[in-house]
Design a protein around this motif. Structure first.
Motif, PDB file in Angstrom:
ATOM      1  N   THR A 380       0.836  -1.200   0.000  1.00 50.35           N
ATOM      2  CA  THR A 380       0.000   0.000   0.000  1.00 50.35           C
ATOM      3  C   THR A 380       0.869   1.247   0.000  1.00 50.35           C
ATOM      4  O   THR A 380       0.578   2.232  -0.698  1.00 50.35           O
ATOM      5  N   GLU A 381       1.926   1.205   0.766  1.00 52.22           N
ATOM      6  CA  GLU A 381       2.858   2.335   0.818  1.00 52.22           C
ATOM      7  C   GLU A 381       3.460   2.624  -0.558  1.00 52.22           C
ATOM      8  O   GLU A 381       3.564   3.780  -0.984  1.00 52.22           O
ATOM      9  N   LEU A 382       3.842   1.580  -1.273  1.00 50.49           N
ATOM     10  CA  LEU A 382       4.400   1.760  -2.616  1.00 50.49           C
ATOM     11  C   LEU A 382       3.347   2.298  -3.583  1.00 50.49           C
ATOM     12  O   LEU A 382       3.651   3.124  -4.446  1.00 50.49           O
ATOM     13  N   ALA A 383       2.107   1.829  -3.444  1.00 55.90           N
ATOM     14  CA  ALA A 383       1.045   2.308  -4.326  1.00 55.90           C
ATOM     15  C   ALA A 383       0.803   3.805  -4.130  1.00 55.90           C
ATOM     16  O   ALA A 383       0.461   4.517  -5.085  1.00 55.90           O
ATOM     17  N   LEU A 384       0.987   4.303  -2.931  1.00 50.52           N
ATOM     18  CA  LEU A 384       0.780   5.718  -2.643  1.00 50.52           C
ATOM     19  C   LEU A 384       1.972   6.574  -3.052  1.00 50.52           C
ATOM     20  O   LEU A 384       1.891   7.804  -3.020  1.00 50.52           O
ATOM     21  N   ARG A 385       3.067   5.926  -3.448  1.00 48.95           N
ATOM     22  CA  ARG A 385       4.261   6.657  -3.897  1.00 48.95           C
ATOM     23  C   ARG A 385       4.669   6.145  -5.279  1.00 48.95           C
ATOM     24  O   ARG A 385       5.723   5.533  -5.452  1.00 48.95           O
ATOM     25  N   PRO A 386       3.839   6.377  -6.290  1.00 53.51           N
ATOM     26  CA  PRO A 386       4.091   5.782  -7.616  1.00 53.51           C
ATOM     27  C   PRO A 386       5.364   6.269  -8.290  1.00 53.51           C
ATOM     28  O   PRO A 386       5.843   5.619  -9.225  1.00 53.51           O
ATOM     29  N   ASP A 387       5.900   7.415  -7.851  1.00 53.97           N
ATOM     30  CA  ASP A 387       7.111   7.939  -8.481  1.00 53.97           C
ATOM     31  C   ASP A 387       8.382   7.540  -7.740  1.00 53.97           C
ATOM     32  O   ASP A 387       9.473   8.027  -8.070  1.00 53.97           O
ATOM     33  N   THR A 388       8.268   6.673  -6.751  1.00 51.18           N
ATOM     34  CA  THR A 388       9.453   6.253  -6.015  1.00 51.18           C
ATOM     35  C   THR A 388      10.423   5.505  -6.931  1.00 51.18           C
ATOM     36  O   THR A 388      10.005   4.725  -7.791  1.00 51.18           O
ATOM     37  N   PRO A 389      11.733   5.740  -6.777  1.00 47.21           N
ATOM     38  CA  PRO A 389      12.719   5.008  -7.592  1.00 47.21           C
ATOM     39  C   PRO A 389      12.634   3.495  -7.419  1.00 47.21           C
ATOM     40  O   PRO A 389      13.097   2.748  -8.276  1.00 47.21           O
ATOM     41  N   GLU A 390      12.016   3.048  -6.318  1.00 50.79           N
ATOM     42  CA  GLU A 390      11.894   1.607  -6.088  1.00 50.79           C
ATOM     43  C   GLU A 390      11.021   0.928  -7.142  1.00 50.79           C
ATOM     44  O   GLU A 390      11.076  -0.289  -7.286  1.00 50.79           O
ATOM     45  N   LEU A 391      10.211   1.706  -7.843  1.00 49.90           N
ATOM     46  CA  LEU A 391       9.309   1.125  -8.843  1.00 49.90           C
ATOM     47  C   LEU A 391       9.709   1.499 -10.260  1.00 49.90           C
ATOM     48  O   LEU A 391       8.881   1.584 -11.165  1.00 49.90           O
ATOM     49  N   ARG A 392      10.986   1.688 -10.486  1.00 50.20           N
ATOM     50  CA  ARG A 392      11.443   2.041 -11.827  1.00 50.20           C
ATOM     51  C   ARG A 392      11.363   0.867 -12.801  1.00 50.20           C
ATOM     52  O   ARG A 392      11.324   1.042 -14.004  1.00 50.20           O
ATOM     53  N   SER A 393      11.385  -0.337 -12.286  1.00 43.90           N
ATOM     54  CA  SER A 393      11.240  -1.514 -13.144  1.00 43.90           C
ATOM     55  C   SER A 393       9.898  -2.172 -12.846  1.00 43.90           C
ATOM     56  O   SER A 393       9.196  -1.792 -11.912  1.00 43.90           O
ATOM     57  N   ALA A 394       9.539  -3.162 -13.667  1.00 42.13           N
ATOM     58  CA  ALA A 394       8.213  -3.793 -13.563  1.00 42.13           C
ATOM     59  C   ALA A 394       8.172  -4.812 -12.441  1.00 42.13           C
ATOM     60  O   ALA A 394       7.703  -5.928 -12.612  1.00 42.13           O
ATOM     61  N   ILE A 395       8.639  -4.422 -11.258  1.00 40.48           N
ATOM     62  CA  ILE A 395       8.781  -5.406 -10.187  1.00 40.48           C
ATOM     63  C   ILE A 395       7.455  -5.789  -9.549  1.00 40.48           C
ATOM     64  O   ILE A 395       7.387  -6.798  -8.844  1.00 40.48           O
TER      65      ILE A 395
END
Length: 421
Positions: A380-395
């Protein structure tokens, strides 16, 4: 190009060798398209402007069927797909070329909460399901009875650089020259490259070793490119319980490679993975009323491509040399010259931002979390931060694929019970 059992082994040539490739690959692919177009009517073809879809479109245009070529523009202003698609279409005046409006582009992650297809296994294909259906709706309105894609061309018309692990032992001087060029092309670091080439572990030993490294950082890309494949890794939202289950499964697996060598295994594994995704898309599209089919994944096409020596299928000097030679005389030379490929990265990043609310809802009601396999709070935390560098790839793709599949099992089970009553 060298046919099975013949000599040679350098870059693709002309004359008898080129004619042999056309017989092996060109005829197999032409037959695969012909069997889908010979009934006539109206046939749709994806036309991204890439070599794979362009080949399918030109082969279909030789039939008696009416052909509609479909192109999606990209959000990326540097994307060249539309320009290359228009170039191809200019050679095909009898083909109707449709470039869909940019404002209609379905983004990645769209309508994940609305997926209701009965799927027999999880698939990352749900990420682009809405784009698939949007295309089908427009093409069905033009009377199309089937939609042909170029999917699979990347997997059969090219092959894995891992073949050079074996080529190095058969033809060391040739392999070293090729590997030096690959290193320059892909920016492979020297020490990991040499270490991977020297590694002689069996597939089972390699997989067993990976069981203790499921939380390890990603290594250099060259280890996956020249080894047995990309090592399995678990992301930080996967729970300790799921980690232990995955580790036990790897240690208990009676694992055998798909081929005799790393290269053969690395060729076949992505073909099977791609075919599993496409099988689900075919079922989704048939349910929507316009079946999707991918001629590159026909058995005869795969066999024809794989019958050509691997060192001639994958080379740092040319892009997809097998398909280029096979299509020579069918696809115009100026359309065979493309060496770039679109990535759709902007569609993915824009989709994360636009559909973060859906992702939050997905994780708040997560079946994976209920089973103790993922950390609901972290996702949920990642979904609320869609521009985080942690989601730069299709992980997120594989996790979302599993979640959507589990939700679908509940939906379809309920529908089955209601029908039974």
């Amino acid at each position: 190009m060298t046919a099975p059992g013949s000599g040679g082994g350098g870059a693709p040539g002309t004359g008898a060798r080129t004619r042999r490739v056309r017989a092996l690959v060109g005829e197999a692919l032409a037959d695969a398209v012909d069997v889908r177009t010979r009934a006539g009517g109206t046939v749709a073809c994806d036309l991204s402007g890439g070599l794979d879809s362009t080949s399918i479109t030109f082969l279909a245009a030789r039939s008696d069927a009416r052909v509609v070529a479909s192109t999606w523009p990209s959000l990326d202003p540097l994307d060249e797909d539309v320009a290359w698609a228009r170039r191809a279409a200019a050679h095909l005046p009898a083909v109707e070329h449709v470039v869909w409006p940019a404002e209609r582009i379905p983004l990645v992650y769209e309508n994940l909460l609305g997926v209701d297809d009965p799927m027999d296994e999880p698939t990352i294909g749900v990420m682009d399901r809405q784009r698939l259906l949007e295309d089908l709706a427009g093409l069905a309105g033009k009377g199309c009875r089937v939609r042909l894609t170029g999917i699979g061309g990347d997997h059969v018309a090219w092959c894995s650089e891992a073949h050079y692990h074996s080529v190095l032992r058969r033809r060391p001087l040739f392999a070293i020259r090729q590997l030096r060029a690959f290193r320059a092309l892909f920016h492979w670091p020297l020490v990991p490259m040499v270490r991977t080439l020297a590694d002689s572990r069996s597939y089972r030993a390699w997989l067993t070793d990976q069981a203790g490294r499921l939380r390890a950082p990603w290594g250099p890309a060259v280890a996956g490119a020249l080894g047995w494949g990309t090592p399995p890794r678990l992301f930080d939202w996967v729970t300790p319980r799921a980690l232990e289950l995955a580790r036990a499964a790897l240690l208990e697996a009676d694992a055998e490679p798909l081929g005799r060598t790393r290269g053969e295994h690395a060729d076949l594994e992505p073909v099977l993975s791609c075919a599993r995704i496409i099988r689900q898309w075919e079922q989704m599209s048939a349910r929507a009323g316009l079946p999707v089919q991918s001629p590159f994944l026909d058995d005869r096409v795969i066999e024809a491509c794989f019958s050509v020596r691997p060192e001639e299928r994958v080379t740092p000097w040319r892009y997809k040399p097998v398909l280029t030679e096979a299509m020579r005389g069918i696809v115009p030379d100026d359309c065979l010259a493309r060496t770039t490929k679109a990535q759709a990265a902007l569609e993915a990043s824009a989709g994360l931002r636009r559909h973060r609310g859906d992702l939050v809802e997905l994780w708040e009601g997560s079946r994976l979390a209920e089973l103790g396999l993922v950390d609901r709070r972290r996702l949920t935390e990642l979904a609320l931060r869609p521009d985080t560098p942690e989601l730069r790839s299709a992980i997120l793709y594989s996790t979302i694929g599993c979640e959507v599949w589990l939700r679908g099992q509940d939906t379809n089970r309920g529908a089955t019970h209601a029908t039974a009553r």
